[in-house]
Structure formats: C-alpha cells, structure tokens
Design a protein around this motif. Structure first.
Motif, PDB file in Angstrom:
ATOM      1  N   GLU A  47       0.745  -1.251  -0.083  1.00 21.55           N
ATOM      2  CA  GLU A  47      -0.196   0.130   0.060  1.00 21.55           C
ATOM      3  C   GLU A  47       0.977   1.306   0.023  1.00 21.55           C
ATOM      4  OE1 GLU A  47      -4.166  -1.470   2.185  1.00 21.55           O
ATOM      5  OE2 GLU A  47      -2.861   0.068   2.979  1.00 21.55           O
ATOM      6  N   PHE A  48       0.497   2.262  -0.808  1.00 23.71           N
ATOM      7  CA  PHE A  48       1.291   3.391  -0.719  1.00 23.71           C
ATOM      8  C   PHE A  48       0.101   4.711  -1.029  1.00 23.71           C
ATOM      9  CE2 PHE A  48       0.981   1.412  -5.004  1.00 23.71           C
ATOM     10  CZ  PHE A  48       0.743   2.663  -5.894  1.00 23.71           C
ATOM     11  N   PRO A  49       0.472   5.986  -0.525  1.00 24.88           N
ATOM     12  CA  PRO A  49      -0.545   7.085  -0.617  1.00 24.88           C
ATOM     13  C   PRO A  49       0.033   7.590  -1.979  1.00 24.88           C
ATOM     14  CG  PRO A  49       1.375   7.567   0.707  1.00 24.88           C
ATOM     15  CD  PRO A  49       1.616   6.140   0.515  1.00 24.88           C
ATOM     16  N   ILE A  50      -0.974   8.439  -2.537  1.00 26.55           N
ATOM     17  CA  ILE A  50      -0.856   8.968  -3.815  1.00 26.55           C
ATOM     18  C   ILE A  50      -0.278  10.295  -3.510  1.00 26.55           C
ATOM     19  CG2 ILE A  50      -1.967   9.877  -6.036  1.00 26.55           C
ATOM     20  CD1 ILE A  50      -1.873   7.039  -5.627  1.00 26.55           C
ATOM     21  N   GLY A  51       0.818  10.742  -4.269  1.00 25.03           N
ATOM     22  CA  GLY A  51       1.437  11.947  -4.139  1.00 25.03           C
ATOM     23  C   GLY A  51       2.830  12.046  -3.713  1.00 25.03           C
ATOM     24  N   ILE A  52       3.286  10.804  -3.005  1.00 25.81           N
ATOM     25  CA  ILE A  52       4.644  10.657  -2.745  1.00 25.81           C
ATOM     26  C   ILE A  52       5.435  10.488  -4.075  1.00 25.81           C
ATOM     27  CG2 ILE A  52       3.949   9.608  -0.324  1.00 25.81           C
ATOM     28  CD1 ILE A  52       4.975   6.915  -1.287  1.00 25.81           C
ATOM     29  N   PRO A  53       6.695  10.565  -3.965  1.00 26.27           N
ATOM     30  CA  PRO A  53       7.491  10.538  -5.202  1.00 26.27           C
ATOM     31  C   PRO A  53       7.411   9.208  -5.843  1.00 26.27           C
ATOM     32  CG  PRO A  53       8.938  11.540  -3.411  1.00 26.27           C
ATOM     33  CD  PRO A  53       7.769  11.172  -2.930  1.00 26.27           C
ATOM     34  N   ASN A  54       7.239   8.991  -7.263  1.00 32.50           N
ATOM     35  CA  ASN A  54       7.061   8.014  -7.945  1.00 32.50           C
ATOM     36  C   ASN A  54       5.614   6.945  -7.673  1.00 32.50           C
ATOM     37  OD1 ASN A  54       9.641   8.284  -8.989  1.00 32.50           O
ATOM     38  ND2 ASN A  54      10.615   7.329  -7.187  1.00 32.50           N
ATOM     39  N   SER A  55       4.971   7.567  -6.979  1.00 30.33           N
ATOM     40  CA  SER A  55       3.504   7.062  -6.769  1.00 30.33           C
ATOM     41  C   SER A  55       2.743   6.898  -8.014  1.00 30.33           C
ATOM     42  CB  SER A  55       2.811   7.350  -5.393  1.00 30.33           C
ATOM     43  OG  SER A  55       2.522   8.884  -5.717  1.00 30.33           O
ATOM     44  N   LYS A  56       2.587   7.972  -8.648  1.00 28.73           N
ATOM     45  CA  LYS A  56       1.908   7.972  -9.992  1.00 28.73           C
ATOM     46  C   LYS A  56       2.462   7.014 -11.065  1.00 28.73           C
ATOM     47  CE  LYS A  56      -0.604  12.124  -8.244  1.00 28.73           C
ATOM     48  NZ  LYS A  56      -1.015  13.436  -8.924  1.00 28.73           N
ATOM     49  N   GLN A  57       3.552   6.888 -10.987  1.00 31.68           N
ATOM     50  CA  GLN A  57       4.269   6.047 -12.068  1.00 31.68           C
ATOM     51  C   GLN A  57       4.190   4.621 -12.024  1.00 31.68           C
ATOM     52  OE1 GLN A  57       8.210   7.602 -13.239  1.00 31.68           O
ATOM     53  NE2 GLN A  57       7.962   9.138 -11.780  1.00 31.68           N
ATOM     54  N   ILE A  58       3.751   4.050 -10.845  1.00 32.04           N
ATOM     55  CA  ILE A  58       3.508   2.693 -10.722  1.00 32.04           C
ATOM     56  C   ILE A  58       2.327   2.109 -11.748  1.00 32.04           C
ATOM     57  CG2 ILE A  58       3.086   0.778  -9.149  1.00 32.04           C
ATOM     58  CD1 ILE A  58       4.418   2.082  -7.055  1.00 32.04           C
ATOM     59  N   LYS A  59       2.726   0.898 -12.412  1.00 29.42           N
ATOM     60  CA  LYS A  59       1.883   0.475 -13.352  1.00 29.42           C
ATOM     61  C   LYS A  59       1.747  -1.008 -13.207  1.00 29.42           C
ATOM     62  CE  LYS A  59       1.606   4.295 -15.487  1.00 29.42           C
ATOM     63  NZ  LYS A  59       0.487   5.365 -15.237  1.00 29.42           N
TER      64      LYS A  59
ATOM     65  N   ASN B   8      13.013   8.318  -0.127  1.00 27.88           N
ATOM     66  CA  ASN B   8      11.980   7.903  -0.994  1.00 27.88           C
ATOM     67  C   ASN B   8      11.500   6.503  -0.456  1.00 27.88           C
ATOM     68  OD1 ASN B   8      11.866  10.200  -2.366  1.00 27.88           O
ATOM     69  ND2 ASN B   8      12.721   9.569  -4.199  1.00 27.88           N
ATOM     70  N   SER B   9      10.316   6.412  -0.276  1.00 28.04           N
ATOM     71  CA  SER B   9       9.703   4.999   0.063  1.00 28.04           C
ATOM     72  C   SER B   9       9.641   4.015  -1.264  1.00 28.04           C
ATOM     73  CB  SER B   9       8.095   5.155   0.397  1.00 28.04           C
ATOM     74  OG  SER B   9       8.272   5.704   1.898  1.00 28.04           O
ATOM     75  N   ILE B  10       9.550   4.738  -2.640  1.00 29.08           N
ATOM     76  CA  ILE B  10       9.465   4.117  -3.803  1.00 29.08           C
ATOM     77  C   ILE B  10      10.564   4.382  -4.632  1.00 29.08           C
ATOM     78  CG2 ILE B  10       8.034   3.649  -5.754  1.00 29.08           C
ATOM     79  CD1 ILE B  10       5.401   4.058  -4.102  1.00 29.08           C
ATOM     80  N   SER B  11      11.480   3.527  -5.075  1.00 25.21           N
ATOM     81  CA  SER B  11      12.682   4.187  -5.818  1.00 25.21           C
ATOM     82  C   SER B  11      12.778   3.311  -7.160  1.00 25.21           C
ATOM     83  CB  SER B  11      13.937   4.027  -5.216  1.00 25.21           C
ATOM     84  OG  SER B  11      13.681   4.979  -4.070  1.00 25.21           O
ATOM     85  N   ARG B  12      12.686   3.739  -8.359  1.00 21.94           N
ATOM     86  CA  ARG B  12      13.127   3.005  -9.504  1.00 21.94           C
ATOM     87  C   ARG B  12      14.343   2.576  -9.688  1.00 21.94           C
ATOM     88  NH1 ARG B  12      10.740   3.921 -15.478  1.00 21.94           N
ATOM     89  NH2 ARG B  12      11.345   2.178 -16.533  1.00 21.94           N
ATOM     90  N   VAL B  13      14.578   1.026  -9.747  1.00 21.75           N
ATOM     91  CA  VAL B  13      16.162   0.661  -9.870  1.00 21.75           C
ATOM     92  C   VAL B  13      16.330   0.066 -11.014  1.00 21.75           C
ATOM     93  CG1 VAL B  13      16.207   0.583  -7.278  1.00 21.75           C
ATOM     94  CG2 VAL B  13      15.331  -1.259  -8.683  1.00 21.75           C
ATOM     95  N   ASN B  14      17.436  -0.116 -11.737  1.00 25.82           N
ATOM     96  CA  ASN B  14      17.931  -0.794 -12.862  1.00 25.82           C
ATOM     97  C   ASN B  14      18.634  -2.220 -12.552  1.00 25.82           C
ATOM     98  OD1 ASN B  14      16.448   1.062 -14.748  1.00 25.82           O
ATOM     99  ND2 ASN B  14      18.236   2.661 -14.159  1.00 25.82           N
ATOM    100  N   ILE B  15      17.911  -2.876 -11.871  1.00 23.46           N
ATOM    101  CA  ILE B  15      18.545  -4.317 -11.591  1.00 23.46           C
ATOM    102  C   ILE B  15      17.604  -5.291 -11.986  1.00 23.46           C
ATOM    103  CG2 ILE B  15      19.370  -5.764  -9.593  1.00 23.46           C
ATOM    104  CD1 ILE B  15      20.432  -3.411  -8.308  1.00 23.46           C
ATOM    105  N   ASP B  16      18.252  -6.400 -12.494  1.00 24.51           N
ATOM    106  CA  ASP B  16      17.330  -7.657 -12.676  1.00 24.51           C
ATOM    107  C   ASP B  16      17.517  -8.582 -11.626  1.00 24.51           C
ATOM    108  OD1 ASP B  16      16.062  -9.827 -13.561  1.00 24.51           O
ATOM    109  OD2 ASP B  16      17.277 -10.327 -15.459  1.00 24.51           O
ATOM    110  N   PHE B  17      16.504  -8.654 -10.582  1.00 26.41           N
ATOM    111  CA  PHE B  17      16.663  -9.207  -9.594  1.00 26.41           C
ATOM    112  C   PHE B  17      16.527 -10.920  -9.611  1.00 26.41           C
ATOM    113  CE2 PHE B  17      16.164  -5.146  -7.639  1.00 26.41           C
ATOM    114  CZ  PHE B  17      16.846  -5.214  -6.397  1.00 26.41           C
ATOM    115  N   SER B  18      16.033 -11.051 -10.833  1.00 25.40           N
ATOM    116  CA  SER B  18      15.773 -12.776 -11.170  1.00 25.40           C
ATOM    117  C   SER B  18      17.138 -13.418 -11.274  1.00 25.40           C
ATOM    118  CB  SER B  18      15.068 -12.865 -12.387  1.00 25.40           C
ATOM    119  OG  SER B  18      15.532 -12.295 -13.543  1.00 25.40           O
ATOM    120  N   GLU B  19      18.274 -12.513 -11.279  1.00 23.63           N
ATOM    121  CA  GLU B  19      19.631 -12.967 -11.517  1.00 23.63           C
ATOM    122  C   GLU B  19      20.257 -13.619 -10.314  1.00 23.63           C
ATOM    123  OE1 GLU B  19      22.227 -10.115 -13.208  1.00 23.63           O
ATOM    124  OE2 GLU B  19      21.014 -10.231 -15.026  1.00 23.63           O
TER     125      GLU B  19
END
Length: 257
Positions: free
Chosen positions: A23-35, A109-120
């Motif tokens: 769960e996350f509130p709308i308005g914090i950084p990156n919250s509106k970008q999650i799809k 930030n509670s939500i941060s975009r990262v460029n890592i493939d965690f499946s590795e």
C-alpha cells in the motif's frame, strides 16, 4: 516494465502483506508512475530490520486497487494497494552489498526505480502452504481470502468500507465473506457476500456467528457469552449502502451446513 524498490515498515499502519500487497499514498515520489505489470522489490526499512539483510523478494503487479485515505493521514491522501503475483523470496535475504551497492538515488523515497534484474539472484518461489507457525497460518488465510480482488472491492464499496457486524474497520482487516462457499457454489455476487472484520469472518466460518435469514438478526454462540463478541448477539446486520441485505435463501442454506 519498470522495477521499483519499495520500503516496508513492519510497524506502520499500512496493510502490507509481504508477497501479496503493498500500500502507498498517492502524491509521494514515484507513486503515480507505478503500473500494472511492473515489478515491486520488498525491502525492510532500517528501523524494522535487525540486520543489513533487508531485501526480501519481488513480485509482479497484477492489480492496483484504490483505497480511501488513512484516518491518521493529515494530508488526506488517497491510497493504492498493489496486488502481486509470482512473488519470489530471497533465501537467504539480500543486503545492498550482495547486489553491488544501494541502487537508489534518493534514500528517503519509499518508492525508488532501480535498474537491476533481481531474477539473476538466488531466489525461491513463495510457498503459501502454512506450517505449524501461527503467524504464517494467519498470513496464509489472508492470502487466500484477499485473492478475490474484485469481489472484495465491490463489498468494500457496498458497505462503505465498514464491517457489516461491528460497523467499523480498519480497512486492512476487512474481508470479503462468502455466505455459500465460493469453492462449492461459484457465486461471486454481492448477494452472496458480507463484508466482515477478519476475526468475525473466522467466527462466521466456524459457525459461532450466524445470521437469521428472515430478520438478519445476528446470533453469537452461547459459548462466547463471556467474550466481547457476545455484544453483537441480538443486533441486526448492517445493510449495504443501497439498503439491501444479503440473499436470505443463501443464509438459510448456510445455516444448514
């Protein structure tokens, strides 16, 4: 699709369930970008972690469910609940050192975009089968019940986000209760549902809480007469927002089970 590292605080009031809901509130950084389709990586906050092994696992978002603001949120921000599938937990847990360092550009930030493939990294499928640990059994029950996403969402709206018996929440303990078991009836309509607090749902499932089909009067088993639950005995089930009650034929059949 994007990968997001999200911070989970075990002592917050949010209804997070590791491997299932974030769960996350709308308005914090990156919250509106999650799809839908994005990947969420669960990471404990420093305060709720006992070691530097904070990265728990990851899963893919299959649904985003809008939720009302939390009662204690002075900003009155709308929330979203991200439901996950194919969750894979790390065993053992990972530290940032294990993945080559902290990939976040802003640690606050509670939500941060990262460029890592965690499946590795080494991981294993989330196993929902409970063992003898009470807490795991409780989480397993919640996973099964919260699986009926649309049914629960419709009941939440119909009952104005309030338990049909107790008259209150909070929302993270409200569950979609089938009158006739869905596994047998296949009925996922409002008339076959009641929005109940999780503990009251358990009592209903076990037959300690019943509803009279003709009057919608709540009956609590006499073995619970010395418990706080008995205060609901003789009360009438709260109607939905449209004034309607569950199907009385379904209730009648339920009471014969």
């Amino acid at each position: 699709m994007a990968t997001w590292l999200v911070l989970h605080n075990e002592h917050s009031d949010y209804g997070d369930i590791i491997g299932e809901i974030y769960e996350f509130p709308i308005g914090i950084p990156n919250s509106k970008q999650i799809k839908i389709g994005d990947t969420l990586v669960f990471c404990l906050t420093k305060k709720s972690s006992e070691s530097n092994k904070r990265i728990l696992g990851f899963g893919q978002i299959i649904q985003l469910e809008p939720r009302p603001p939390m009662a204690n949120d002075k900003h009155k921000r709308e929330r979203f609940a991200a439901y996950l599938t194919d969750y894979r937990k790390f065993n053992p847990l990972l530290s940032f050192d294990d993945i080559g360092g902290d990939p976040r550009t802003n640690y606050t930030n509670s939500i941060s975009r990262v460029n890592i493939d965690f499946s590795e990294f080494g991981n294993e499928p989330f196993n929902p089968i409970p063992n003898d640990d009470f807490n795991e059994k409780q989480q397993y029950a919640r996973i099964i019940r919260r699986g009926q996403f649309q049914f629960r969402e419709e009941l939440l709206k119909a009952y104005d986000y309030k338990c049909a018996v107790s008259g209150h929440g909070p929302i993270n303990v409200l569950e979609a209760c089938h009158i006739l078991p869905h596994s047998k009836s296949g009925i996922n309509q409002l008339d076959n549902g009641i929005l109940l607090r999780s503990d009251l749902h358990n009592l209903f499932d076990d037959g300690y809480l019943r509803i009279q089909p003709s009057t919608y009067i709540i009956e609590v088993d006499s073995t619970l007469s010395e418990t706080p639950y008995y205060k609901f005995n003789g009360e009438k089930l709260r109607a939905r927002g449209d004034g309607k009650q569950p199907n009385n034929e379904y209730l009648q059949k339920r009471n014969k089970l």
